[in-house]
Design a protein around this motif. Structure first.
Motif, PDB file in Angstrom:
ATOM      1  N   LEU A   1       0.847  -1.192   0.000  1.00 33.57           N
ATOM      2  CA  LEU A   1       0.000   0.000   0.000  1.00 33.57           C
ATOM      3  C   LEU A   1       0.885   1.246   0.000  1.00 33.57           C
ATOM      4  O   LEU A   1       1.805   1.338  -0.792  1.00 33.57           O
ATOM      5  CB  LEU A   1      -0.972  -0.031   1.181  1.00 33.57           C
ATOM      6  CG  LEU A   1      -2.067  -1.110   1.091  1.00 33.57           C
ATOM      7  CD1 LEU A   1      -2.923  -1.131   2.349  1.00 33.57           C
ATOM      8  CD2 LEU A   1      -2.956  -0.875  -0.131  1.00 33.57           C
ATOM      9  N   ALA A   2       0.642   2.181   0.923  1.00 31.36           N
ATOM     10  CA  ALA A   2       1.447   3.404   0.960  1.00 31.36           C
ATOM     11  C   ALA A   2       2.697   3.248   1.800  1.00 31.36           C
ATOM     12  O   ALA A   2       3.421   4.221   2.038  1.00 31.36           O
ATOM     13  CB  ALA A   2       0.602   4.564   1.482  1.00 31.36           C
ATOM     14  N   GLY A   3       2.971   2.026   2.274  1.00 25.84           N
ATOM     15  CA  GLY A   3       4.137   1.780   3.109  1.00 25.84           C
ATOM     16  C   GLY A   3       3.736   1.471   4.529  1.00 25.84           C
ATOM     17  O   GLY A   3       2.727   1.959   5.027  1.00 25.84           O
ATOM     18  N   SER A   4       4.541   0.627   5.179  1.00 20.28           N
ATOM     19  CA  SER A   4       4.252   0.227   6.554  1.00 20.28           C
ATOM     20  C   SER A   4       5.568  -0.083   7.254  1.00 20.28           C
ATOM     21  O   SER A   4       6.456  -0.708   6.657  1.00 20.28           O
ATOM     22  CB  SER A   4       3.349  -1.009   6.571  1.00 20.28           C
ATOM     23  OG  SER A   4       3.101  -1.450   7.888  1.00 20.28           O
ATOM     24  N   PRO A   5       5.742   0.347   8.524  1.00 21.55           N
ATOM     25  CA  PRO A   5       6.981   0.057   9.255  1.00 21.55           C
ATOM     26  C   PRO A   5       7.252  -1.442   9.309  1.00 21.55           C
ATOM     27  O   PRO A   5       6.354  -2.247   9.561  1.00 21.55           O
ATOM     28  CB  PRO A   5       6.699   0.618  10.659  1.00 21.55           C
ATOM     29  CG  PRO A   5       5.656   1.662  10.450  1.00 21.55           C
ATOM     30  CD  PRO A   5       4.796   1.148   9.328  1.00 21.55           C
ATOM     31  N   GLY A   6       8.506  -1.814   9.045  1.00 21.83           N
ATOM     32  CA  GLY A   6       8.895  -3.214   9.106  1.00 21.83           C
ATOM     33  C   GLY A   6       8.660  -3.987   7.829  1.00 21.83           C
ATOM     34  O   GLY A   6       8.942  -5.181   7.759  1.00 21.83           O
ATOM     35  N   HIS A   7       8.119  -3.332   6.793  1.00 20.63           N
ATOM     36  CA  HIS A   7       7.848  -4.007   5.525  1.00 20.63           C
ATOM     37  C   HIS A   7       8.519  -3.252   4.381  1.00 20.63           C
ATOM     38  O   HIS A   7       8.434  -2.031   4.308  1.00 20.63           O
ATOM     39  CB  HIS A   7       6.344  -4.097   5.272  1.00 20.63           C
ATOM     40  CG  HIS A   7       5.606  -4.970   6.243  1.00 20.63           C
ATOM     41  ND1 HIS A   7       5.520  -6.332   6.101  1.00 20.63           N
ATOM     42  CD2 HIS A   7       4.948  -4.665   7.383  1.00 20.63           C
ATOM     43  CE1 HIS A   7       4.822  -6.836   7.101  1.00 20.63           C
ATOM     44  NE2 HIS A   7       4.472  -5.839   7.901  1.00 20.63           N
ATOM     45  N   ASP A   8       9.158  -4.005   3.494  1.00 22.50           N
ATOM     46  CA  ASP A   8       9.752  -3.381   2.316  1.00 22.50           C
ATOM     47  C   ASP A   8       8.642  -2.873   1.397  1.00 22.50           C
ATOM     48  O   ASP A   8       7.519  -3.383   1.388  1.00 22.50           O
ATOM     49  CB  ASP A   8      10.604  -4.401   1.558  1.00 22.50           C
ATOM     50  CG  ASP A   8      11.834  -4.815   2.342  1.00 22.50           C
ATOM     51  OD1 ASP A   8      12.301  -4.009   3.166  1.00 22.50           O
ATOM     52  OD2 ASP A   8      12.307  -5.951   2.144  1.00 22.50           O
ATOM     53  N   VAL A   9       8.981  -1.852   0.608  1.00 18.33           N
ATOM     54  CA  VAL A   9       8.027  -1.332  -0.377  1.00 18.33           C
ATOM     55  C   VAL A   9       7.840  -2.379  -1.467  1.00 18.33           C
ATOM     56  O   VAL A   9       8.799  -2.861  -2.062  1.00 18.33           O
ATOM     57  CB  VAL A   9       8.528  -0.007  -0.974  1.00 18.33           C
ATOM     58  CG1 VAL A   9       7.617   0.438  -2.102  1.00 18.33           C
ATOM     59  CG2 VAL A   9       8.622   1.062   0.111  1.00 18.33           C
ATOM     60  N   TYR A  10       6.598  -2.727  -1.706  1.00 16.42           N
ATOM     61  CA  TYR A  10       6.302  -3.762  -2.684  1.00 16.42           C
ATOM     62  C   TYR A  10       5.011  -3.392  -3.395  1.00 16.42           C
ATOM     63  O   TYR A  10       3.955  -3.291  -2.770  1.00 16.42           O
ATOM     64  CB  TYR A  10       6.163  -5.133  -2.005  1.00 16.42           C
ATOM     65  CG  TYR A  10       5.984  -6.278  -2.972  1.00 16.42           C
ATOM     66  CD1 TYR A  10       7.085  -6.962  -3.489  1.00 16.42           C
ATOM     67  CD2 TYR A  10       4.720  -6.668  -3.386  1.00 16.42           C
ATOM     68  CE1 TYR A  10       6.926  -8.008  -4.387  1.00 16.42           C
ATOM     69  CE2 TYR A  10       4.541  -7.710  -4.282  1.00 16.42           C
ATOM     70  CZ  TYR A  10       5.654  -8.373  -4.782  1.00 16.42           C
ATOM     71  OH  TYR A  10       5.482  -9.399  -5.679  1.00 16.42           O
ATOM     72  N   ALA A  11       5.082  -3.178  -4.684  1.00 10.87           N
ATOM     73  CA  ALA A  11       3.924  -2.838  -5.509  1.00 10.87           C
ATOM     74  C   ALA A  11       3.047  -1.781  -4.845  1.00 10.87           C
ATOM     75  O   ALA A  11       1.862  -2.002  -4.613  1.00 10.87           O
ATOM     76  CB  ALA A  11       3.107  -4.100  -5.800  1.00 10.87           C
TER      77      ALA A  11
END
Length: 420
Positions: A167-177
């Motif tokens: 989505l728009a980004g989340s702490p602890g997660h790489d940017v993906y699609a």
């Protein structure tokens, strides 16, 4: 007649548990198997609810370490659904893209694994037409939005999009699609079955319902709380209803126990017991995994630090008595009440502790300690280099904690020697 399906994602079968294995092998074995048990729970949910389909929105596997044993396990569980006439719609997420074995598996005809180009699968049930649109990514990185690759909604049908996205980004997660919830709402589909972010998120809208179901089984304390899958019902009029259903077998929880004012060891054990009993009564998953953090100001602080192993053993015994309860870790943030509460400022140990705290604030001392930590980190294997943080700010926080706990340990050992 309604069309019903279960939506899940991010099972992460075969996910490594290195840090947990170092502390407790039995607990590591339990958590290591919990993801499989959660997957079985999802299969059971599909069968008990007699759904029409299962949707897996990516990351069924954790990476390239997927074993043949796991492949056979997945095939067996999917086979249960096939025998019941339940369809399966699956996309590959960024972790699945690394799995070699998963690409070699042959599934029954009722299983659709979407490829690198958007595909639409048409289903009819009781006069209700449903179209599933899915797209997998062949590589572990996808820096651009995949939404433009999805087709327009099919007129006269209920449209379900399956996407793995940060989505728009989340702490602890790489940017993906990456893409926005607003863009998903405006695309024209009725339901978006997402995956990638491990925390459940629901975004209802006038046109579409967007759901990130979260991980169905937590793997460590940073994935604490109940975990679930989503049961989706599409009514005859095309309306969408969702229900959250518990899937986690082992539930991580943080438990804070205030020891302020306690002066006797048995009182500490009693407070830990009461807190664990309360936690156990509130946890719906079969196993409760508690990270116990002892806080507050107590004259027992030095003894608790010195005899932390004994306290851990007593807490673990309480957990065993409660049944299906585990102590994942015991942290101590207990401090001495200080000089105003009876601490002798003329005590040489007290003076030494005060002196060490003064040194710990010296920039020269901190620079030397920081350099030592950085040298140690550089000598570790790549997978172990994040223990002191991923940035300068996180390194400074780690240094603060390490120095404070080091001072407490030294003081506790010296006090233990004077009281023996």
């Amino acid at each position: 007649m309604a069309f019903r399906f279960v939506h899940t994602a991010d099972i992460h079968l075969d996910s490594p548990l290195r840090s947990l294995a170092l502390r407790n092998l039995d607990l590591a074995e339990l958590v290591g198997d919990a993801s499989r048990q959660a997957f079985i729970s999802i299969m059971d949910l599909c069968l008990e609810e007699r759904v029409d389909a299962l949707v897996i929105a990516g990351d069924l596997y954790d990476g390239d370490q997927t074993s043949m044993k796991t492949a056979r396990f997945v095939a067996t569980q999917i086979g249960r659904l096939h025998q019941a006439g339940i369809m399966v719609f699956k996309i590959r997420g960024n972790h699945d893209a690394l799995s070699r074995i998963s690409k070699q598996l042959v599934f029954p005809d009722g299983v659709t694994i979407f490829g690198g180009r958007a595909q639409s699968v048409f289903q009819t049930s009781g006069g209700l037409d449903v179209v599933f649109h899915g797209l997998s990514f062949a590589h572990a990185k996808s820096p651009e939005s995949l939404l433009p690759k999805y087709p327009a909604a099919r007129e006269g049908a209920v449209n379900v999009g399956i996407m793995h996205t940060s989505l728009a980004g989340s702490p602890g997660h790489d940017v993906y699609a990456p893409c926005s919830v607003a863009d998903l709402h405006n695309h024209g589909f009725d339901y978006w079955a997402l995956g990638h972010i491990h925390v459940r998120q629901v975004y209802p809208g006038a046109r579409a319902t967007v759901v990130m179901p979260g991980i169905p089984q937590g793997r460590d304390i940073n994935e604490a709380g109940e975990k679930s899958a989503t049961l989706v019902t599409i009514r005859d009029d095309g309306s969408v209803e969702i229900e959250e259903r518990l899937t986690s077998v082992a539930q991580f929880e943080r438990l804070s126990v205030d020891l302020t004012g306690i002066v006797e060891w048995p009182e500490v054990v009693t407070r830990v017991r009461v807190a664990l009993e309360q936690l156990r009564s509130n946890v719906r998953s079969r196993h409760a995994l508690a990270r116990v953090n002892l806080t507050g100001a107590s004259r027992l602080s030095w003894q608790l630090i010195r005899d932390r192993d004994l306290l851990l053993a007593e807490a673990q015994q309480v957990a065993v008595q409660l049944g299906d309860t585990w102590i994942e870790k015991l942290d101590l943030d207990v401090v001495s009440p200080g000089a105003g509460a009876g601490e002798d400022t003329a005590d040489p140990i007290y003076e030494l502790a005060a002196s060490m705290r003064g040194d710990a604030t010296s920039e020269a001392f901190r620079a030397e300690a920081r350099a030592f930590i950085q040298k140690t980190v550089a000598e570790l294997p790549a997978e172990g280099r994040d223990f002191a943080g991923k940035s300068e700010a996180e390194l400074d926080l780690f240094l603060d904690r390490a120095l404070a706990r080091g001072i407490d340990q030294v003081t506790a050992r010296l006090k233990a020697g004077t009281s023996s």
